[in-house]
Scaffold this active site. Structure first.
Site, short mmCIF file in Angstrom:
data_model
loop_
_atom_site.label_atom_id
_atom_site.label_comp_id
_atom_site.label_asym_id
_atom_site.label_seq_id
_atom_site.Cartn_x
_atom_site.Cartn_y
_atom_site.Cartn_z
N LYS A 72 11.43 -17.46 14.47
CA LYS A 72 11.36 -17.23 13.04
C LYS A 72 12.57 -17.38 12.29
O LYS A 72 12.82 -17.96 11.46
CB LYS A 72 10.59 -15.84 12.72
CG LYS A 72 9.51 -15.68 13.37
CD LYS A 72 8.64 -14.35 12.99
CE LYS A 72 9.41 -12.98 13.36
NZ LYS A 72 9.72 -12.79 14.96
N ARG A 105 4.75 -6.20 9.37
CA ARG A 105 4.41 -6.01 10.71
C ARG A 105 3.29 -4.89 11.01
O ARG A 105 3.16 -4.97 12.07
CB ARG A 105 5.53 -5.68 11.54
CG ARG A 105 6.60 -6.58 12.03
CD ARG A 105 7.91 -5.91 12.79
NE ARG A 105 8.33 -6.72 13.80
CZ ARG A 105 9.57 -7.15 13.67
NH1 ARG A 105 10.36 -7.50 12.55
NH2 ARG A 105 10.07 -7.87 14.59
N ARG A 117 19.08 -14.81 25.08
CA ARG A 117 19.97 -14.46 23.48
C ARG A 117 20.72 -13.22 23.56
O ARG A 117 21.60 -13.14 22.84
CB ARG A 117 18.65 -14.37 22.49
CG ARG A 117 19.28 -14.24 21.13
CD ARG A 117 18.25 -14.36 20.01
NE ARG A 117 17.52 -13.03 19.88
CZ ARG A 117 16.42 -12.78 18.68
NH1 ARG A 117 16.06 -13.81 18.20
NH2 ARG A 117 15.87 -11.66 19.02
N ARG A 121 22.81 -8.05 20.31
CA ARG A 121 21.71 -7.20 19.86
C ARG A 121 21.34 -6.20 21.32
O ARG A 121 20.69 -6.84 21.95
CB ARG A 121 20.41 -7.95 19.35
CG ARG A 121 20.69 -8.50 18.16
CD ARG A 121 19.35 -9.28 17.41
NE ARG A 121 18.19 -8.40 17.64
CZ ARG A 121 16.99 -8.76 17.18
NH1 ARG A 121 17.24 -9.88 16.33
NH2 ARG A 121 16.02 -8.12 17.26
N ARG A 159 8.71 -4.00 22.64
CA ARG A 159 8.60 -4.81 21.37
C ARG A 159 7.50 -5.68 21.26
O ARG A 159 6.78 -5.55 20.26
CB ARG A 159 9.85 -5.58 21.06
CG ARG A 159 11.20 -4.88 20.71
CD ARG A 159 12.36 -5.46 20.77
NE ARG A 159 12.71 -6.47 20.01
CZ ARG A 159 13.43 -7.67 20.06
NH1 ARG A 159 14.27 -7.38 21.11
NH2 ARG A 159 13.77 -8.51 19.13
#
Ligand code: AMP
Length: 190
Positions: free
Chosen positions: A14, A89, A128, A134, A146
């Site tokens: 996204k 969300r 990532r 993160r 998540r």
């Protein structure tokens, strides 16, 4: 004025696609994840609160998130349209967004989902995490949480937008340029 919701599971791309789409369609990009991370970096009260949820891979409570998003929209009155990334969300967030836009004589034009298989995405996020810094990308358990949050709370939004005739999905696997093309084909036909 067009208002687009970019929809997809964590790691679906996204944020990457938003960077291209915001330029192409002159949209204001609002990523709730980015705004929370900005607040964490600046050690604001909002950041401290959000961090306690984000570090576990849980969603930040609706009230806090909705209020933050509305302030960001209000802070951009000249915008030609918004690209919502990572928001809404939950059904409560989607309902609040609809009412909020309606109060301004606006609405969501379309929700466009980037589709990809969970296992590919988990591997992508772990990769990532090696460079993103993160904490929620570095631990497989947090990543799985998540996805659980997504399946329980976010997936029902597909039905919500389908019922409104506003849901579109594209294959999220391919090169960045290919996927931008697919998303653009949907947006150009709206
Ligand atoms: P993202 O950058 O979109 O992957 O979001 C990272 C984290 O920020 C999520 O796992 C949540 O903890 C929090 N977050 C971002 N957007 C929302 C939202 N719309 N509602 C609740 N929590 C959010």
């Amino acid at each position: 004025m067009i208002n687009i919701v970019l929809f997809g599971k964590p790691g679906a791309g996204k944020g990457t696609q938003a960077e291209f789409l915001k330029e192409k369609y002159n949209l204001t990009h609002l990523s709730t994840g980015d705004i929370f991370r900005f607040n964490i970096k600046n050690e604001t009260e909002l950041g401290k609160l959000a961090k306690t949820y984000m570090d576990k891979g849980d969603l930040v409570p609706d009230e806090v998130t909705i209020q933050m998003l509305q302030s960001e929209v209000d802070a951009n009155p000249q915008s030609a349209g918004f690209l919502f990334d990572g928001f809404p969300r939950t059904l409560a967030q989607a309902g609040a967004l609809d009412r909020f836009l309606e109060s301004k004589g606006q609405q969501i034009t379309a929700t466009v989902a980037l589709e990809a298989d969970d296992e590919i995405l988990v591997q992508r996020l772990l990769e990532r995490g090696k460079t993103s810094g993160r904490p929620d990308d570095q631990d497989e358990e947090k990543i799985r949480n998540r996805y659980q949050e997504y399946n329980e709370k976010t997936a029902p939004l597909m039905g919500y937008y389908k019922d409104q005739g506003k849901f579109y999905a594209v294959d999220g696997i391919g090169s960045i340029a290919e996927i931008t093309e697919r998303l653009s084909a949907v947006i150009d036909n709206l």
